[in-house]
Design a protein around this motif. Structure first.
Motif: not given
Lengths: 224, 224
Positions: A88, A91-93, B133, B142, B145-146
């Motif tokens: 996760v 992916l968020d990066m 994402v 998200s 990141g949230r």
DNA sequence: GGCGCCGCAACGTTGCTGCAATCCTGCTCG
DNA sequence: CGAGCAGGATTGCAGCAACGTTGCGGCGCC
């Protein structure tokens, strides 16, 4: 296609290089983040395969720097199997995909292809006229990557013309594909649509013109 | 995600439909081979769950036809417990996995996920649009990141749009992936979902917009 | 019983689209 | 060679269908 592998294990790098070589791909190998940045500065890569554990830091930290340099490049992150939150975070990066080690080379290849396909360079069933690209599958037209949002009727006109690009399309044929058989028309609405289409095409610099052939129909071709 | 269940026992179908619904999946139900072929011709499914004993023949006979139509789709065959040679025959016919009845829904789910993951050709695992994402594997969206906590239908809308990001998705296509094909809709509920989704996306600063193309459908893209 | 999702419908808003009026252009024929 | 004409281009306008938004009630779920 030229890829950059950021990975400190030499064995792995060698194996991947050999495998990708069989598919006519060039693999550059960077064992550290520093090497990676240097390689990115000096060469043009089509994709990056990124390990996380590197001698000089977490591979993920490379992603923002890559995006700053060249935003469109696909990045695939290699993660340890089952580490969900790692995934996760990756992916968020901004990673585009991840792959759990160990993995099959075929799978990596397939994912690279999938990512490449996503970039607008390689389009499926499309027609190109001038700067205009008509995607028959997605039913949309774009100029230099910018999607034209056209109303339904104008889109239908353009589609019919693009299908027979460079050839004249009978007026009656055009009417049929824009309106149904049942749905009659008793005015010059078609001309009106063509007119509005022309304006939009020239405003966006599509590099095409709708040429009219008196008494016969229309014809789509690159201008000049 | 949209699955096709080929199974003549209605009870079973209903139970599975309910169970999968809780995991935000759409289940289409075909009681016979004929129904199954019709459904496959008209809709896009991500996987097939196939019973063997059907009123109009052996379920296995469907497999070659499925492969001819769309080769990449995972097929899971339901077999009677312990019938080893049945199992073998199923795999030889081109099934990707089998499951002995009775089975736990969780197991079926796990196998579906595994198969989706294994066939990387069909789709990348994530889509990135703006700050958004979408993780197709984890079935969640998200922003920075949230994780966005979206209700089922809104999630389905977003998933369908993200799958074809940057390209127009026909209204009818969207309806199909949000609702099943038996499950009709006769109001503007879809529009309502889009509306609510839009609000949430903008509130969270997702950096995307759902653009509507009148008379055609919608389109997900980064906002400028 | 509280809460949230969802289908539904009512109502406001937008912008596509057919139409027609007007102007323009190229062809024909005397 | 020029007038007349037919087909095409352009544009304003009004009607209307599609879309957006919101509130309500039912239903299932915790």
């Amino acid at each position: 296609m030229r890829l950059l592998l950021v990975e400190d294990e030499l064995e792995m790098a060698a194996a991947l290089g050999a495998a990708l070589g069989r598919y006519d791909m060039i693999l550059d190998h960077a064992p550290t983040l520093d090497h990676a940045m240097a390689a990115l500065a000096n060469h043009v890569h089509d994709g990056i395969i990124l390990d996380r554990q590197l001698p000089d830091g977490d591979g993920l930290s490379l992603i923002p720097r890559v995006r700053a340099l060249k935003s469109g490049i696909p990045v695939i992150v290699l993660t340890a199997r089952g580490a969900v939150d790692e995934r996760v975070r990756g992916l968020d990066m901004g990673a585009d995909d991840y792959l759990a080690k160990p993995f099959a080379v075929e799978e990596l290849l397939a994912r690279i292809r999938a990512l490449m396909r996503r970039s607008p360079d390689i389009a499926p069933i499309t027609a190109r006229i001038g700067n205009l690209v008509f995607d028959f599958d997605g039913r949309q037209a774009s100029v230099n990557g910018r999607i034209l949002d056209l109303p339904r009727r104008e889109l239908l006109v353009l589609e019919a013309l693009a299908r027979r690009q460079g050839r004249t399309v009978q007026r009656s044929t055009l009417e049929e594909s824009v309106y149904g058989y049942d749905d009659e028309i008793q005015s010059n609405s078609l001309d009106a649509h063509v007119s509005r289409l022309r304006r939009k095409l020239s405003e966006t610099g599509a590099g095409v013109e709708i040429h009219s052939i008196r008494g016969v129909g229309y014809l789509l071709r690159p201008s000049l």
